[in-house]
Design a protein around this motif. Sequence first.
Motif, short mmCIF file in Angstrom:
data_model
loop_
_atom_site.label_atom_id
_atom_site.label_comp_id
_atom_site.label_asym_id
_atom_site.label_seq_id
_atom_site.Cartn_x
_atom_site.Cartn_y
_atom_site.Cartn_z
N ASN A 201 -3.70 -6.80 11.40
CA ASN A 201 -3.71 -5.42 10.91
C ASN A 201 -2.31 -4.84 10.69
O ASN A 201 -2.07 -4.21 9.65
CB ASN A 201 -4.51 -4.54 11.87
N PRO A 202 -1.34 -5.02 11.61
CA PRO A 202 0.01 -4.49 11.33
C PRO A 202 0.65 -5.15 10.11
O PRO A 202 1.35 -4.48 9.33
CB PRO A 202 0.79 -4.81 12.60
N PHE A 203 0.42 -6.44 9.92
CA PHE A 203 0.99 -7.13 8.76
C PHE A 203 0.40 -6.59 7.47
O PHE A 203 1.12 -6.37 6.48
CB PHE A 203 0.75 -8.63 8.88
N VAL A 204 -0.91 -6.34 7.47
CA VAL A 204 -1.54 -5.75 6.29
C VAL A 204 -1.01 -4.34 6.05
O VAL A 204 -0.83 -3.91 4.90
CB VAL A 204 -3.07 -5.73 6.46
N GLY A 205 -0.72 -3.60 7.13
CA GLY A 205 -0.14 -2.26 6.98
C GLY A 205 1.22 -2.31 6.31
O GLY A 205 1.54 -1.45 5.47
N ILE A 206 2.04 -3.30 6.67
CA ILE A 206 3.36 -3.45 6.03
C ILE A 206 3.20 -3.77 4.55
O ILE A 206 3.91 -3.22 3.70
CB ILE A 206 4.16 -4.56 6.75
N LEU A 207 2.25 -4.64 4.22
CA LEU A 207 2.00 -4.96 2.81
C LEU A 207 1.55 -3.73 2.04
O LEU A 207 1.91 -3.55 0.87
CB LEU A 207 0.93 -6.06 2.71
N THR A 208 0.77 -2.87 2.70
CA THR A 208 0.30 -1.65 2.05
C THR A 208 1.46 -0.73 1.70
O THR A 208 1.55 -0.19 0.59
CB THR A 208 -0.69 -0.91 2.96
N ILE A 209 2.38 -0.54 2.65
CA ILE A 209 3.54 0.33 2.40
C ILE A 209 4.40 -0.23 1.28
O ILE A 209 4.87 0.52 0.40
CB ILE A 209 4.35 0.48 3.70
N ILE A 210 4.61 -1.54 1.28
CA ILE A 210 5.41 -2.16 0.22
C ILE A 210 4.76 -1.97 -1.14
O ILE A 210 5.44 -1.75 -2.15
CB ILE A 210 5.62 -3.66 0.53
N ALA A 211 3.42 -2.02 -1.19
CA ALA A 211 2.71 -1.88 -2.47
C ALA A 211 2.71 -0.44 -2.97
O ALA A 211 2.72 -0.21 -4.19
CB ALA A 211 1.27 -2.38 -2.31
N LEU A 212 2.66 0.53 -2.06
CA LEU A 212 2.62 1.94 -2.48
C LEU A 212 3.98 2.42 -2.98
O LEU A 212 4.04 3.37 -3.78
CB LEU A 212 2.17 2.81 -1.30
N TRP A 213 5.04 1.80 -2.54
CA TRP A 213 6.39 2.23 -2.92
C TRP A 213 6.64 2.12 -4.43
O TRP A 213 7.10 3.09 -5.06
CB TRP A 213 7.42 1.43 -2.12
N PRO A 214 6.35 0.98 -5.08
CA PRO A 214 6.57 0.90 -6.53
C PRO A 214 5.76 1.93 -7.32
O PRO A 214 6.24 2.45 -8.34
CB PRO A 214 6.15 -0.53 -6.88
N VAL A 215 4.53 2.21 -6.87
CA VAL A 215 3.71 3.20 -7.58
C VAL A 215 4.36 4.58 -7.49
O VAL A 215 4.41 5.32 -8.49
CB VAL A 215 2.29 3.23 -6.99
N ALA A 216 4.89 4.92 -6.32
CA ALA A 216 5.55 6.21 -6.15
C ALA A 216 6.82 6.28 -7.00
O ALA A 216 7.13 7.33 -7.60
CB ALA A 216 5.89 6.44 -4.68
N ILE A 217 7.57 5.19 -7.06
CA ILE A 217 8.79 5.16 -7.89
C ILE A 217 8.46 5.39 -9.35
O ILE A 217 9.10 6.18 -10.06
CB ILE A 217 9.53 3.82 -7.69
N MET A 218 7.42 4.70 -9.84
CA MET A 218 7.03 4.84 -11.24
C MET A 218 6.53 6.25 -11.53
O MET A 218 6.84 6.83 -12.58
CB MET A 218 5.96 3.80 -11.57
N PHE A 219 5.74 6.80 -10.61
CA PHE A 219 5.21 8.14 -10.84
C PHE A 219 6.32 9.17 -10.92
O PHE A 219 6.29 10.06 -11.80
CB PHE A 219 4.24 8.51 -9.71
N MET A 220 7.31 9.09 -10.03
CA MET A 220 8.41 10.04 -10.07
C MET A 220 9.19 9.95 -11.38
O MET A 220 9.78 10.93 -11.83
CB MET A 220 9.35 9.80 -8.88
N HIS A 221 9.17 8.78 -12.00
CA HIS A 221 9.93 8.58 -13.25
C HIS A 221 9.17 9.09 -14.46
O HIS A 221 9.79 9.56 -15.43
CB HIS A 221 10.27 7.10 -13.41
N VAL A 222 7.85 8.99 -14.47
CA VAL A 222 7.08 9.30 -15.68
C VAL A 222 6.27 10.58 -15.56
O VAL A 222 5.56 10.94 -16.50
CB VAL A 222 6.11 8.14 -16.02
N ARG A 223 6.36 11.30 -14.45
CA ARG A 223 5.49 12.46 -14.26
C ARG A 223 5.73 13.55 -15.30
O ARG A 223 4.79 14.23 -15.72
CB ARG A 223 5.66 13.02 -12.85
N ASN A 224 6.97 13.70 -15.76
CA ASN A 224 7.25 14.70 -16.79
C ASN A 224 6.85 14.19 -18.18
O ASN A 224 6.35 14.95 -19.01
CB ASN A 224 8.72 15.07 -16.77
N ILE A 225 7.04 12.90 -18.42
CA ILE A 225 6.68 12.32 -19.71
C ILE A 225 5.18 12.37 -19.92
O ILE A 225 4.70 12.65 -21.02
CB ILE A 225 7.19 10.86 -19.79
#
Length: 330
Positions: A201-225
């Motif tokens: 479970n902790p290892f899956v939690g780390i994978l989850t955080i790593i996966a959510l980070w790129p989505v947040a980065i992309m959203f912050m870049h395209v939210r105005n566009i």
Amino acid sequence: MDNLNMTIDPSCLREAPLAVDVIKQLDVFGIILYSCLTLMAAVSLLVYLEECVYVYKKVPSPKKTTIIWVIGAAPVIATMSCLGLWIPKAIMFTEMTSSSYFAIVVYKFLILMLEECGGEEEFLRRCGKGRFRISTGPCCCCCPCLPRVPVTRRMLTILKFGSLQFALLKTVFCIICIVLWTNGNFDLTDLGITGTAIWINPFVGILTIIALWPVAIMFMHVRNILRSQKIIPKYAMYQLVLVLSQLQTAIINILALNGSIACAPPFSSQVRGSLMSQQLLILEMFIITLVNRLLFRRHYDPLPAADQHEKDNAENATIILHRESGDNMA
């Protein structure tokens, strides 16, 4: 708990009951509650199917496939929760199915933002001169000093892989957990150092955080566009599904393991906590499904070209030069 001899009711230590036992113990309120929740799950599934037909007919490929994946998160979770509600022994399998599907949705939402921009090539042409801000949640929101990275094809590939790994590895770990469970080596309630759950479970939690980070980065870049494409409320619904299906469920399960949720025969505290989580999820995913229908069931107009204003300015400058040349010759 018996106040005289401080012994635990044996029924509170039993495993999850069979579906027929659940039906037998339902009173009038329970019948009404289970019927309403089942109806909500069924309506969520029907609304989703109607959305799929609309998107399949109105939206071009490959965007329509991505949209169908994304809008399916809430109705799939509602359907799996309804199955777990009626068949408590299957709760572990229904929760793993829901979490595996949402792991794919995390990656698909990243792809959706790219396709809303017109595809990967159009995104690079439109945003190639910009820079990604990587100081975002859930990893680095407290690190504003981090430098911005250029928007390149290589960086875009890294972001996509960061979310794709979760979709693949989450499914793999779910299969491993099921195999270990059949052999008696996996138990969600076993949090001892020798238990497999405390390591997986902790290892899956780390994978989850790593996966959510790129989505947040992309959203912050395209939210105005993509503001005209309603990307902000879409992202809010995606985040809400994440919090409710992952964080809320985890909190309720922890409270049940600590005994904070009382036993109610024939349900132990752990099973009762899981059933409470399923009931909440059905109601919440039903509402999110209706909101997603308003956001995604619409006419999809392409974004204006990135260099549209530059072309207009160039044409205007050319016209002015011609007029000035004509005036000078006159």
